[in-house]
Scaffold this active site. Sequence first.
Site, short mmCIF file in Angstrom:
data_model
loop_
_atom_site.label_atom_id
_atom_site.label_comp_id
_atom_site.label_asym_id
_atom_site.label_seq_id
_atom_site.Cartn_x
_atom_site.Cartn_y
_atom_site.Cartn_z
NE ARG A 36 -84.46 -72.29 -9.15
CZ ARG A 36 -85.69 -72.01 -9.16
NH1 ARG A 36 -86.53 -71.59 -8.41
NH2 ARG A 36 -86.26 -72.33 -10.52
NE ARG A 40 -85.83 -66.11 -5.21
CZ ARG A 40 -87.12 -66.28 -5.76
NH1 ARG A 40 -87.96 -65.09 -5.80
NH2 ARG A 40 -87.69 -67.58 -5.82
NE ARG A 49 -81.07 -62.16 -9.95
CZ ARG A 49 -81.70 -61.43 -10.65
NH1 ARG A 49 -81.19 -60.31 -11.16
NH2 ARG A 49 -83.14 -61.78 -11.01
CG ASP A 85 -84.65 -70.38 -15.58
OD1 ASP A 85 -85.00 -70.44 -14.33
OD2 ASP A 85 -85.52 -70.84 -16.46
CE1 TYR A 160 -93.22 -71.85 -15.98
CE2 TYR A 160 -91.49 -73.75 -16.58
CZ TYR A 160 -92.29 -73.04 -15.75
OH TYR A 160 -92.11 -73.21 -14.26
O1 CP3 Z 1 -80.59 -75.26 -8.92
C1 CP3 Z 1 -80.12 -74.05 -8.95
O2 CP3 Z 1 -79.76 -73.39 -8.12
C2 CP3 Z 1 -79.46 -73.74 -10.53
C3 CP3 Z 1 -80.02 -72.81 -11.21
C4 CP3 Z 1 -81.39 -72.97 -11.86
C5 CP3 Z 1 -82.50 -71.81 -11.75
N1 CP3 Z 1 -83.28 -72.23 -12.55
C6 CP3 Z 1 -81.99 -70.45 -11.51
C7 CP3 Z 1 -83.27 -69.53 -11.32
C8 CP3 Z 1 -82.08 -73.97 -12.30
C9 CP3 Z 1 -81.62 -75.47 -12.44
C10 CP3 Z 1 -83.37 -73.71 -12.83
C11 CP3 Z 1 -84.30 -74.46 -13.53
C12 CP3 Z 1 -85.62 -74.14 -13.57
N2 CP3 Z 1 -86.47 -73.12 -13.90
C13 CP3 Z 1 -86.67 -75.05 -13.25
C14 CP3 Z 1 -86.40 -76.52 -13.01
C15 CP3 Z 1 -86.31 -76.67 -11.67
C16 CP3 Z 1 -87.29 -76.50 -10.58
O3 CP3 Z 1 -87.51 -75.62 -9.86
O4 CP3 Z 1 -88.66 -77.33 -10.86
C17 CP3 Z 1 -87.96 -74.36 -13.61
C18 CP3 Z 1 -89.25 -74.91 -13.47
C19 CP3 Z 1 -87.65 -73.14 -14.04
C20 CP3 Z 1 -88.38 -71.93 -14.37
C21 CP3 Z 1 -88.28 -70.63 -13.19
N3 CP3 Z 1 -87.27 -69.83 -13.19
C22 CP3 Z 1 -88.99 -70.64 -12.02
C23 CP3 Z 1 -90.36 -71.24 -11.84
C24 CP3 Z 1 -88.52 -69.55 -11.41
C25 CP3 Z 1 -89.00 -68.67 -10.18
C26 CP3 Z 1 -89.54 -67.41 -10.25
C27 CP3 Z 1 -89.53 -66.74 -8.74
O5 CP3 Z 1 -88.88 -65.76 -8.87
O6 CP3 Z 1 -89.89 -67.15 -7.86
C28 CP3 Z 1 -87.08 -69.13 -12.12
C29 CP3 Z 1 -86.49 -68.03 -11.88
C30 CP3 Z 1 -85.20 -68.39 -11.30
N4 CP3 Z 1 -84.47 -69.54 -11.91
C31 CP3 Z 1 -84.58 -67.81 -10.04
C32 CP3 Z 1 -83.26 -68.76 -9.87
C33 CP3 Z 1 -82.19 -68.48 -8.75
C34 CP3 Z 1 -85.00 -67.21 -8.93
C35 CP3 Z 1 -85.10 -65.52 -9.61
C36 CP3 Z 1 -83.95 -64.74 -9.19
O7 CP3 Z 1 -83.12 -64.94 -8.18
O8 CP3 Z 1 -83.83 -63.73 -9.91
#
Ligand code: CP3
Length: 361
Positions: A36, A40, A49, A85, A160
């Site tokens: 990540r 954010r 974004r 994602d 999920y």
């Molecule tokens: O690591 C990175 O920066 C690469 C991008 C990436 C994202 N998601 C972008 C994202 C990666 C590798 C993921 C994988 C992902 N997505 C996982 C596995 C990694 C982990 O965290 O264990 C999981 C479980 C997800 C599912 C998911 N997507 C979650 C739990 C969330 C968070 C929701 C929130 O808003 O708190 C997301 C959304 C997400 N995916 C964001 C990002 C940057 C945040 C939302 C946004 O910026 O709009």
Amino acid sequence: MTGVTAAPVPDHLADSSYLRACRREPGDRVPVWFQRQAGRSLPEYHEIRGTGSILTAIAQPDLATEITLQPVRRYGVDAAILYSDIVVPVHAIGFGIDIKPGVGPVADQPFRSASDLERLRPLEPEVDTPYVLETVRNLVAELDVPLIGFAGAPFTVASYLIEGGPSRNYTHTKALMRSDPTLWDDLMGRLADIAIASLRSQVDAGASAVQVFDSWAGALHPADYQHFVMPYTTRVFDAVADLGVPRAHFGVTTGELLESIAQTGPEVIGVDWRTPLDVARRRVGRPVTLQGNLDPAICLAPIPAVEDEVRAILALNGGHPGHVFNLGHGVLPETDPGVLAHVVDLVHAEGRADGPSGDDT
Ligand code: CP3
């Protein structure tokens, strides 16, 4: 699965600290990147974004390219991770899933019975997710560090789909795996094939490594992991082995699963902060690269405390060349980017990757 052979990794990347560490080759520094790292915690991310679902941002290659590059420029990390994602493929084939800000992936109609399999046809990456591949190609042309492609592991994506959103206890998921093993097998098999198609297409487009996120596998008893999850994760790793790129596994609270995870085949295994690196090294039971494992919450502590923890992790690794420094999980949104920049500098200045691997002992 496509029959494509990936383009060979360019020389300057093959010799990069990240790929050397994945091969457990001694080098002059410990590579570091952060899960990540894009997102954010970066003000420049908020600037570009926009609002709306992250899935809309991911579908815009120019935007996704720029977001992926932002942390590489700012921190000088040794690898980039694609801005995408784990639910992108299942979203793209029309399962019916979105990502709600501050919540995570949400499905209005969760997967509960055999009729739901109809919403999980095979992924055709060039047709279903062309924007992901365009982003990968853009990035490979721009980057001077390796790009890590990724996919969600069958279990974590299944959780999920079945729960309909993030979960604490995975009750529906655990009930399904025990009540209908045939349906479980069909679901997990389809999700494995989707992950395989996605990973192969990313490597074909130029990604230098792949990471499989089984973030929530740590919710399982080791015997359940071995019986209900391991065969499918193994299938994913086996099906991308011929591509010749490092294969990484990541999960949280996987301390009790590390030996099983190692048996699924990856070259690199992510370790969260709950397991000391030297303990993890003994548990995996075969030569692998360990990735981790600073507690992301520590990055909100005063700098001297952060430095102590970074040094403690480097000391526990003891100069083993198979170490990629990272957080134990993702960057927390409230993290000060200056702290992460400091961590990168410290790891580069003090990390040693020239010690014995001990792999032959
Ligand atoms: O690591 C990175 O920066 C690469 C991008 C990436 C994202 N998601 C972008 C994202 C990666 C590798 C993921 C994988 C992902 N997505 C996982 C596995 C990694 C982990 O965290 O264990 C999981 C479980 C997800 C599912 C998911 N997507 C979650 C739990 C969330 C968070 C929701 C929130 O808003 O708190 C997301 C959304 C997400 N995916 C964001 C990002 C940057 C945040 C939302 C946004 O910026 O709009």
